[in-house]
Motif scaffolding. Structure first.
Motif, PDB file in Angstrom:
ATOM      1  N   GLU A 181       0.841  -1.201   0.000  1.00 40.62           N
ATOM      2  CA  GLU A 181       0.000   0.000   0.000  1.00 40.62           C
ATOM      3  C   GLU A 181       0.877   1.253   0.000  1.00 40.62           C
ATOM      4  N   LEU A 182       0.635   2.156  -0.962  1.00 38.86           N
ATOM      5  CA  LEU A 182       1.416   3.378  -1.092  1.00 38.86           C
ATOM      6  C   LEU A 182       0.683   4.597  -0.551  1.00 38.86           C
ATOM      7  N   GLN A 183      -0.591   4.695  -0.871  1.00 38.63           N
ATOM      8  CA  GLN A 183      -1.392   5.840  -0.410  1.00 38.63           C
ATOM      9  C   GLN A 183      -2.865   5.451  -0.432  1.00 38.63           C
ATOM     10  N   SER A 184      -3.586   5.860   0.590  1.00 36.46           N
ATOM     11  CA  SER A 184      -5.008   5.529   0.677  1.00 36.46           C
ATOM     12  C   SER A 184      -5.777   6.679   1.289  1.00 36.46           C
ATOM     13  N   PHE A 185      -7.035   6.785   0.893  1.00 36.92           N
ATOM     14  CA  PHE A 185      -7.928   7.758   1.514  1.00 36.92           C
ATOM     15  C   PHE A 185      -9.356   7.266   1.390  1.00 36.92           C
ATOM     16  N   ALA A 186     -10.257   7.904   2.106  1.00 37.02           N
ATOM     17  CA  ALA A 186     -11.658   7.490   2.116  1.00 37.02           C
ATOM     18  C   ALA A 186     -12.556   8.718   2.155  1.00 37.02           C
ATOM     19  N   ILE A 187     -13.784   8.522   1.691  1.00 39.73           N
ATOM     20  CA  ILE A 187     -14.796   9.583   1.684  1.00 39.73           C
ATOM     21  C   ILE A 187     -16.067   9.015   2.304  1.00 39.73           C
ATOM     22  N   ALA A 188     -16.602   9.710   3.301  1.00 41.37           N
ATOM     23  CA  ALA A 188     -17.834   9.266   3.941  1.00 41.37           C
ATOM     24  C   ALA A 188     -19.015   9.491   3.009  1.00 41.37           C
ATOM     25  N   LYS A 189     -19.859   8.479   2.889  1.00 37.00           N
ATOM     26  CA  LYS A 189     -21.011   8.556   1.990  1.00 37.00           C
ATOM     27  C   LYS A 189     -22.098   7.635   2.511  1.00 37.00           C
ATOM     28  N   MET A 237     -14.592   7.045 -10.761  1.00 41.70           N
ATOM     29  CA  MET A 237     -13.288   7.683 -10.557  1.00 41.70           C
ATOM     30  C   MET A 237     -12.597   7.848 -11.887  1.00 41.70           C
ATOM     31  N   MET A 238     -12.026   9.042 -12.097  1.00 45.21           N
ATOM     32  CA  MET A 238     -11.360   9.342 -13.359  1.00 45.21           C
ATOM     33  C   MET A 238     -10.318  10.424 -13.135  1.00 45.21           C
ATOM     34  N   ALA A 239      -9.139  10.230 -13.695  1.00 45.30           N
ATOM     35  CA  ALA A 239      -8.061  11.223 -13.648  1.00 45.30           C
ATOM     36  C   ALA A 239      -7.772  11.676 -12.217  1.00 45.30           C
ATOM     37  N   GLY A 240      -7.903  10.754 -11.259  1.00 41.21           N
ATOM     38  CA  GLY A 240      -7.620  11.078  -9.868  1.00 41.21           C
ATOM     39  C   GLY A 240      -8.771  11.705  -9.116  1.00 41.21           C
ATOM     40  N   TYR A 241      -9.901  11.955  -9.781  1.00 40.55           N
ATOM     41  CA  TYR A 241     -11.070  12.556  -9.143  1.00 40.55           C
ATOM     42  C   TYR A 241     -12.119  11.496  -8.844  1.00 40.55           C
ATOM     43  N   VAL A 242     -12.791  11.632  -7.716  1.00 40.57           N
ATOM     44  CA  VAL A 242     -13.925  10.789  -7.359  1.00 40.57           C
ATOM     45  C   VAL A 242     -15.201  11.573  -7.651  1.00 40.57           C
ATOM     46  N   ILE A 243     -16.142  10.944  -8.344  1.00 36.86           N
ATOM     47  CA  ILE A 243     -17.362  11.611  -8.800  1.00 36.86           C
ATOM     48  C   ILE A 243     -18.562  10.845  -8.265  1.00 36.86           C
ATOM     49  N   TYR A 244     -19.480  11.539  -7.573  1.00 38.35           N
ATOM     50  CA  TYR A 244     -20.676  10.893  -7.044  1.00 38.35           C
ATOM     51  C   TYR A 244     -21.735  11.953  -6.767  1.00 38.35           C
ATOM     52  N   ASN A 245     -22.957  11.514  -6.501  1.00 36.40           N
ATOM     53  CA  ASN A 245     -24.057  12.424  -6.186  1.00 36.40           C
ATOM     54  C   ASN A 245     -24.312  12.422  -4.686  1.00 36.40           C
ATOM     55  N   ASP A 246     -24.597  13.597  -4.146  1.00 40.49           N
ATOM     56  CA  ASP A 246     -24.855  13.680  -2.706  1.00 40.49           C
ATOM     57  C   ASP A 246     -25.669  14.931  -2.394  1.00 40.49           C
ATOM     58  N   SER A 268     -33.019  13.238  -6.918  1.00 38.06           N
ATOM     59  CA  SER A 268     -33.372  14.517  -7.537  1.00 38.06           C
ATOM     60  C   SER A 268     -33.083  15.706  -6.624  1.00 38.06           C
ATOM     61  N   GLU A 269     -32.732  15.448  -5.378  1.00 38.63           N
ATOM     62  CA  GLU A 269     -32.371  16.528  -4.459  1.00 38.63           C
ATOM     63  C   GLU A 269     -30.859  16.600  -4.260  1.00 38.63           C
ATOM     64  N   SER A 270     -30.126  15.847  -5.062  1.00 39.55           N
ATOM     65  CA  SER A 270     -28.676  15.785  -4.891  1.00 39.55           C
ATOM     66  C   SER A 270     -27.951  16.627  -5.933  1.00 39.55           C
ATOM     67  N   ASN A 271     -26.647  16.780  -5.732  1.00 40.73           N
ATOM     68  CA  ASN A 271     -25.768  17.431  -6.696  1.00 40.73           C
ATOM     69  C   ASN A 271     -24.542  16.546  -6.913  1.00 40.73           C
ATOM     70  N   THR A 272     -23.916  16.670  -8.075  1.00 36.67           N
ATOM     71  CA  THR A 272     -22.742  15.852  -8.376  1.00 36.67           C
ATOM     72  C   THR A 272     -21.503  16.461  -7.737  1.00 36.67           C
ATOM     73  N   VAL A 273     -20.761  15.614  -7.037  1.00 38.37           N
ATOM     74  CA  VAL A 273     -19.562  16.020  -6.309  1.00 38.37           C
ATOM     75  C   VAL A 273     -18.323  15.668  -7.120  1.00 38.37           C
ATOM     76  N   LEU A 274     -17.334  16.553  -7.090  1.00 38.34           N
ATOM     77  CA  LEU A 274     -16.002  16.272  -7.622  1.00 38.34           C
ATOM     78  C   LEU A 274     -15.049  16.342  -6.444  1.00 38.34           C
ATOM     79  N   ALA A 275     -14.477  15.200  -6.060  1.00 40.53           N
ATOM     80  CA  ALA A 275     -13.623  15.143  -4.877  1.00 40.53           C
ATOM     81  C   ALA A 275     -12.216  14.707  -5.262  1.00 40.53           C
ATOM     82  N   SER A 276     -11.223  15.254  -4.568  1.00 42.28           N
ATOM     83  CA  SER A 276      -9.832  14.880  -4.812  1.00 42.28           C
ATOM     84  C   SER A 276      -9.085  14.829  -3.488  1.00 42.28           C
TER      85      SER A 276
END
Length: 562
Positions: free
Chosen positions: A415-423, A463-472, A494-502
């Motif tokens: 393991e070199l690098q890890s991270f997490a996003i609460a969802k 996930m693309m180009a190092g970005y995490v993409i999801y609706n929240d 329908s009450e969510s928005n698309t997130v771009l996370a890095s």
């Protein structure tokens, strides 16, 4: 320094600083608005000639194709009917893959014809969207499920076929599971860029103690060879008695497979596998999830189902000799510690593998997500005018998409690098291991406009180009609190928005991909993740965005340069 010189220097520097800051922001281009396709299933193909095609498969009216030109304007719209298919046939079809092949959009769909199931190839015109040709590539007789009683993998119409394309060429292959042939054969056909068959052979179960064979994954290496991994097992007393993963390669010019048995997989059960070829080191990477209780390996995944603990193993294979260069367990202590330190969940991070990406530097990025499925049964009783009671039973499936985990490791699994996003997301659909790998190419669920329907296409993440993409929900995006328990359960997309996370190595940064709308309680911008198309440049994403303003909704295709 004179005031004139300072002004002159600023006039030079400020535009450059502005340009530098904008380079780090996604550049977004939208199509003209159109009505959101709420009935049926939709997919996007980005063509090398600059056109983008939006395919919408409807329950009754055929296939609508809208062609957008290189400037993202609508060029043509065509409604296609499929000869020989009833209007409602598309509802029961299964998507097995769609690609640009030799400059043409090509879709692969299963179709039920009487008792048999066909794999059909549909070829479209890239300029008009018109259906130009339909072929039947393979046909499998109806399955007698009594033959599979007590087995681990029941064949269904959806998994009788598999289609794979070489990402570096227009060659592809088709695998057809033939249960009527003593459950011991998988037919494999290899095609070139002109959609012509260049080879065909059977992947056959060797004479051994095994009596069932299931294809796990298929990989195509140009016009030279096709690799297949399969799961062989035998059943006694309604349980799996013995099992093993087999690999084989069909080389161009040969009429039979070369085989290799992965002896270290002896006894594995509830197996899921994905294989990818990496040209940098000319190796095949076979990632396998298996029931930890049958492999004697430590569990790192939990689906909260019948087989609720899984281990994960990577096998690196030489495609020439089929010898295993190395194999190792995939574990993530750094990711688990990050989750514990930053998200503070109630329990340890047992998340399902969703996909993996082999990077140019030969490191591997693993995509995890907490998943759980639950069946809820409710009873309702009514009384008619005559006093007669009637009880109705309702069964609901609830799928939960939880915390995201991203792990980057070297070629030996360190393991070199890890991270997490609460969802925290909930929808009424069953979800399993390798969901992200399968869902865009060979998995779809027809939506039905109405009160009761599931929309899993909008959940999970990409996930693309190092970005995490999801609706929240906005309250989950805007807060600095990243604890799992603090996240509002997102169930109304329908009450969510698309997130771009890095992740910058220290913290996760989140922003609104399509911009934060005014009055987020009434307005939102979100995307259908299963329509996400990664363009070959590796930095461009095409998807369908839904813009909601009050009760009004409009759909757009959007091109995002990350």
């Amino acid at each position: 320094m004179s005031r004139t010189l300072v002004i002159a220097l600023l006039s030079i520097l400020l535009p450059n600083l502005s340009a530098f800051s904008q380079e780090n922001k996604p550049q977004i281009s939208k199509s003209d608005a159109f009505e959101e396709p709420e009935n049926g299933a939709s997919r996007i193909l980005s063509m090398k000639n600059g056109n983008t095609l939006l395919f919408h498969f409807t329950p009754k009216k055929g296939i609508y194709v809208t062609v957008f030109d290189a400037k993202h304007h609508i060029k043509a719209t065509t409604r296609n009917k499929v000869d020989g298919w009833k209007a409602k046939a598309l509802r029961t079809c299964s998507l097995k893959g769609y690609f640009e092949i030799n400059g043409q959009p090509v879709f692969f769909l299963t179709h039920k014809e009487r008792k048999n199931t066909e794999l059909c190839r549909l070829i479209f015109n890239t300029q008009t969207g018109g259906l130009t040709k339909k072929d039947v590539l393979a046909e499998v007789p109806g399955v007698d499920y009594t033959d599979f009683y007590g087995t681990e993998h029941l064949p269904t119409e959806a998994n009788l076929f598999e289609v794979a394309k070489d990402p570096n060429s227009d060659n592809y292959a088709v695998a057809a599971f033939r249960p009527e042939e003593a459950h011991r054969k998988i037919a494999v056909m290899h095609y070139n860029r002109n959609n012509k068959e260049i080879n065909k052979a059977y992947f056959e179960l060797p004479k051994s103690r095994y009596n069932y064979l299931i294809s796990l994954n298929l990989n195509v290496m140009g016009d030279q060879s096709v690799f297949l991994s399969a799961y062989a097992y035998s059943v006694a007393s309604k349980r799996v008695e013995s099992s093993k993963i087999l690999t084989g390669i069909l080389r161009n010019g040969k009429r039979s497979f070369d085989y290799q048995s992965l002896d270290y997989t002896d006894g594995y059960q509830n197996v899921f596998s994905v294989v990818k070829y990496h040209p940098t080191d000319s190796s095949l990477y076979l990632l396998t999830a298996m029931d930890a209780r049958t492999s004697a390996h430590p569990a790192i995944m939990d689906l909260k189902g019948p087989a609720d603990s899984y281990a994960l193993e990577m096998s690196v294979i030489d495609p020439v000799s089929l010898n295993v260069k190395k194999h190792y367990l995939v574990e993530h202590p750094v990711l688990s510690k990050y989750v514990s330190d930053h998200l503070h969940p109630k329990d340890a991070y047992f998340a399902a593998i969703q996909d993996f990406r082999i990077n140019d530097d030969n490191t591997i990025t693993y995509l995890f997500e907490r998943l759980s499925n639950r069946t809820v049964t409710t009873n309702s009783t009514t009384v008619d005018a005559k006093g007669h009671f009637s009880t109705t039973t309702h069964v609901y499936i609830t799928g939960h998409f939880g915390d995201i985990g991203i792990m980057k490791a070297d070629n030996d699994g360190k393991e070199l690098q890890s991270f997490a996003i609460a969802k925290n997301q909930t929808d009424g659909a069953y979800t399993s291991i390798f969901n992200q790998y399968h869902r865009q190419q060979d998995d779809w669920r027809f939506r039905t406009k109405g009160r009761y329907y599931t929309t899993p296409d909008f959940y999970s993440y990409d996930m693309m180009a190092g970005y995490v993409i999801y609706n929240d929900y906005p309250e989950n995006i805007d807060t600095k609190n990243e604890e799992t328990k603090s996240k509002e359960n997102m169930h109304a997309v329908s009450e969510s928005n698309t997130v771009l996370a890095s992740f910058d190595g220290n913290k996760v940064t989140k922003t609104y991909l399509f911009g934060k709308p005014n009055n987020t309680k009434e307005n939102s911008n979100f995307c259908q993740l299963t329509m996400n198309t990664h363009v070959n440049d590796g930095k461009t994403l095409v998807t369908m965005m839904i813009e909601k303003r009050g009760r009004e909704k409009k759909a757009y295709l959007v091109w995002v340069n990350l």
